[in-house]
Design a protein around this motif. Structure first.
Motif, PDB file in Angstrom:
ATOM      1  N   PRO A   1      33.978  44.162  38.575  1.00  0.00           N
ATOM      2  CA  PRO A   1      34.348  45.547  38.870  1.00  0.00           C
ATOM      3  C   PRO A   1      34.503  45.790  40.378  1.00  0.00           C
ATOM      4  N   GLY A   2      35.716  45.625  40.855  1.00  0.00           N
ATOM      5  CA  GLY A   2      36.013  45.787  42.274  1.00  0.00           C
ATOM      6  C   GLY A   2      36.023  47.242  42.703  1.00  0.00           C
ATOM      7  N   ALA A   3      36.359  47.462  43.959  1.00  0.00           N
ATOM      8  CA  ALA A   3      36.329  48.803  44.546  1.00  0.00           C
ATOM      9  C   ALA A   3      37.267  49.757  43.809  1.00  0.00           C
ATOM     10  N   TYR A   4      36.755  50.937  43.566  1.00  0.00           N
ATOM     11  CA  TYR A   4      37.486  52.026  42.905  1.00  0.00           C
ATOM     12  C   TYR A   4      37.827  51.736  41.442  1.00  0.00           C
ATOM     13  N   THR A   5      37.109  50.829  40.807  1.00  0.00           N
ATOM     14  CA  THR A   5      37.368  50.581  39.382  1.00  0.00           C
ATOM     15  C   THR A   5      36.451  51.389  38.472  1.00  0.00           C
ATOM     16  N   LYS A   6      35.327  51.879  38.965  1.00  0.00           N
ATOM     17  CA  LYS A   6      34.364  52.547  38.083  1.00  0.00           C
ATOM     18  C   LYS A   6      34.969  53.729  37.349  1.00  0.00           C
ATOM     19  N   THR A   7      35.703  54.577  38.043  1.00  0.00           N
ATOM     20  CA  THR A   7      36.304  55.740  37.380  1.00  0.00           C
ATOM     21  C   THR A   7      37.289  55.293  36.306  1.00  0.00           C
ATOM     22  N   MET A   8      38.123  54.317  36.625  1.00  0.00           N
ATOM     23  CA  MET A   8      39.090  53.814  35.637  1.00  0.00           C
ATOM     24  C   MET A   8      38.379  53.212  34.437  1.00  0.00           C
ATOM     25  N   ILE A   9      37.307  52.451  34.694  1.00  0.00           N
ATOM     26  CA  ILE A   9      36.544  51.833  33.605  1.00  0.00           C
ATOM     27  C   ILE A   9      35.889  52.909  32.749  1.00  0.00           C
ATOM     28  N   ASN A  10      35.254  53.889  33.381  1.00  0.00           N
ATOM     29  CA  ASN A  10      34.605  54.963  32.623  1.00  0.00           C
ATOM     30  C   ASN A  10      35.605  55.719  31.755  1.00  0.00           C
ATOM     31  N   GLU A  11      36.785  56.008  32.296  1.00  0.00           N
ATOM     32  CA  GLU A  11      37.811  56.696  31.508  1.00  0.00           C
ATOM     33  C   GLU A  11      38.254  55.854  30.320  1.00  0.00           C
TER      34      GLU A  11
ATOM     35  N   LEU B   1      38.259  51.507  52.190  1.00  0.00           N
ATOM     36  CA  LEU B   1      37.244  52.168  51.376  1.00  0.00           C
ATOM     37  C   LEU B   1      36.869  53.523  51.944  1.00  0.00           C
ATOM     38  N   GLY B   2      36.525  54.426  51.055  1.00  0.00           N
ATOM     39  CA  GLY B   2      36.011  55.719  51.461  1.00  0.00           C
ATOM     40  C   GLY B   2      34.570  55.896  51.045  1.00  0.00           C
ATOM     41  N   ASP B   3      34.028  54.893  50.391  1.00  0.00           N
ATOM     42  CA  ASP B   3      32.643  54.996  49.925  1.00  0.00           C
ATOM     43  C   ASP B   3      31.826  53.802  50.397  1.00  0.00           C
TER      44      ASP B   3
ATOM     45  N   HIS C   1      42.299  45.672  30.907  1.00  0.00           N
ATOM     46  CA  HIS C   1      42.469  45.299  32.306  1.00  0.00           C
ATOM     47  C   HIS C   1      42.599  46.555  33.152  1.00  0.00           C
ATOM     48  N   VAL C   2      41.922  46.579  34.284  1.00  0.00           N
ATOM     49  CA  VAL C   2      42.164  47.595  35.305  1.00  0.00           C
ATOM     50  C   VAL C   2      42.358  46.862  36.635  1.00  0.00           C
ATOM     51  N   LEU C   3      43.173  47.448  37.476  1.00  0.00           N
ATOM     52  CA  LEU C   3      43.503  46.829  38.755  1.00  0.00           C
ATOM     53  C   LEU C   3      42.912  47.655  39.887  1.00  0.00           C
ATOM     54  N   SER C   4      42.076  47.003  40.684  1.00  0.00           N
ATOM     55  CA  SER C   4      41.530  47.675  41.858  1.00  0.00           C
ATOM     56  C   SER C   4      42.626  47.833  42.897  1.00  0.00           C
ATOM     57  N   PRO C   5      42.725  49.010  43.522  1.00  0.00           N
ATOM     58  CA  PRO C   5      43.729  49.176  44.572  1.00  0.00           C
ATOM     59  C   PRO C   5      43.368  48.450  45.862  1.00  0.00           C
ATOM     60  N   VAL C   6      42.153  47.940  45.944  1.00  0.00           N
ATOM     61  CA  VAL C   6      41.723  47.197  47.128  1.00  0.00           C
ATOM     62  C   VAL C   6      41.904  45.705  46.850  1.00  0.00           C
ATOM     63  N   PHE C   7      42.816  45.088  47.563  1.00  0.00           N
ATOM     64  CA  PHE C   7      43.152  43.670  47.427  1.00  0.00           C
ATOM     65  C   PHE C   7      43.743  43.323  46.055  1.00  0.00           C
ATOM     66  N   ASP C   8      44.173  44.318  45.279  1.00  0.00           N
ATOM     67  CA  ASP C   8      44.751  44.082  43.939  1.00  0.00           C
ATOM     68  C   ASP C   8      43.863  43.185  43.077  1.00  0.00           C
ATOM     69  N   GLU C   9      42.589  43.464  43.104  1.00  0.00           N
ATOM     70  CA  GLU C   9      41.620  42.660  42.350  1.00  0.00           C
ATOM     71  C   GLU C   9      41.666  43.040  40.868  1.00  0.00           C
ATOM     72  N   ASN C  10      41.644  42.027  40.007  1.00  0.00           N
ATOM     73  CA  ASN C  10      41.689  42.227  38.556  1.00  0.00           C
ATOM     74  C   ASN C  10      40.290  42.368  37.987  1.00  0.00           C
ATOM     75  N   CYS C  11      40.103  43.409  37.216  1.00  0.00           N
ATOM     76  CA  CYS C  11      38.852  43.645  36.495  1.00  0.00           C
ATOM     77  C   CYS C  11      39.185  43.645  35.006  1.00  0.00           C
TER      78      CYS C  11
END
Length: 190
Positions: free
Chosen positions: A32-42, A104-106, A7-17
Motif C-alpha cells: 500500500p503505497g502513498a495515497y492508496t489508503k483512501t482508494m483501498i477503503n473505497e 507527499l502532503g502527509d 488493483h490500485v495505482l499510487s500516484p507517487v512513483f506509479d506504484e502498484n498495490c
C-alpha cells in the motif's frame, strides 16, 4: 476456492498495490503505497470486504507508505528490510528521497502491528489470510529483503490489467521486475 484480485495505482512513483479478497471477504493488501489508503477503503466498502493483513514486498517507502494508516492490521515484511520501517524514505538516497517526499502532503505513519515474515514461507506455503497461501523466494538486489511471492489459485481478475492466465500461476514481485524492464539494483541495500 477462487480469489478476486483488485488493483490500485499510487500516484507517487506509479506504484502498484494489489488487494486479494477471499470468499469470506477477507482482504490481503499488497504494497500500500502513498495515497492508496483512501482508494483501498473505497474499494473495500464497495465490495463489502475487510482488511485482514498487509504484505510488503520490500522496504521502500513507495511500497509501504500507507501501511501504518490501517490501524493494527498485521503487516508482514521480509526480515532484512525491517530496519527501514522507522524512516523508510531515508534509505532511498538523498536525491530520490527528496523527489519522493516532495510528492507527499502527509507524514509517514508508523506501522503498529509489524510482523517479520515467518521463516516457513521460504520453504513451504504460508496461509496469510484464510484459504490464501503464498510461497516466498528471497531476491535481494533491489533491497536486502526484496522478496518474490508466488501463489497458485483460481483468480477472478477484477483489475484492468488482464492478469488472468490459463495456469493459475501468479507472483507479486515488488520492484524485482518493472513493466518491460528489470528492477533497479543501484539503490542503497541493492
Amino acid at each position: 476456492m477462487a480469489v478476486r484480485i483488485y488493483h490500485v495505482l499510487s500516484p507517487v512513483f506509479d506504484e502498484n498495490c494489489y488487494i486479494i479478497v477471499n470468499d469470506k471477504n477477507d482482504a490481503l493488501i499488497v504494497d500500500p503505497g502513498a495515497y492508496t489508503k483512501t482508494m483501498i477503503n473505497e474499494l473495500l466498502a464497495d465490495i463489502n470486504a475487510f482488511p485482514r493483513a498487509i504484505l510488503i514486498t520490500h522496504g521502500h517507502p513507495d511500497h509501504l507508505w500507507d501501511a501504518g494508516k490501517f490501524n493494527n492490521i498485521p503487516t508482514y515484511i521480509p526480515k532484512p528490510d525491517k530496519y527501514r520501517i522507522s524512516n523508510p524514505s531515508k534509505y532511498l538516497g538523498e536525491q530520490l528521497e527528496y523527489t519522493f517526499l516532495s510528492q507527499l502532503g502527509d507524514k509517514y505513519t508508523p506501522i503498529e502491528n509489524l510482523k517479520i515474515l515467518p521463516d516457513e514461507i521460504y520453504t513451504t506455503a504460508f496461509e496469510i489470510i484464510d484459504g490464501f497461501y503464498l510461497r516466498a523466494i528471497a531476491c535481494p538486489g533491489h533491497t536486502e529483503g526484496s522478496t518474490l511471492f508466488l501463489f497458485s489459485t483460481n483468480v477472478i481478475d477484477c483489475t484492468t490489467l488482464n492478469i488472468k492466465n490459463e495456469h493459475n500461476l501468479y507472483a507479486f514481485v515488488g520492484d524485482i521486475i518493472f513493466a518491460s524492464s528489470v528492477g533497479r539494483t543501484d539503490l542503497a541495500g541493492g
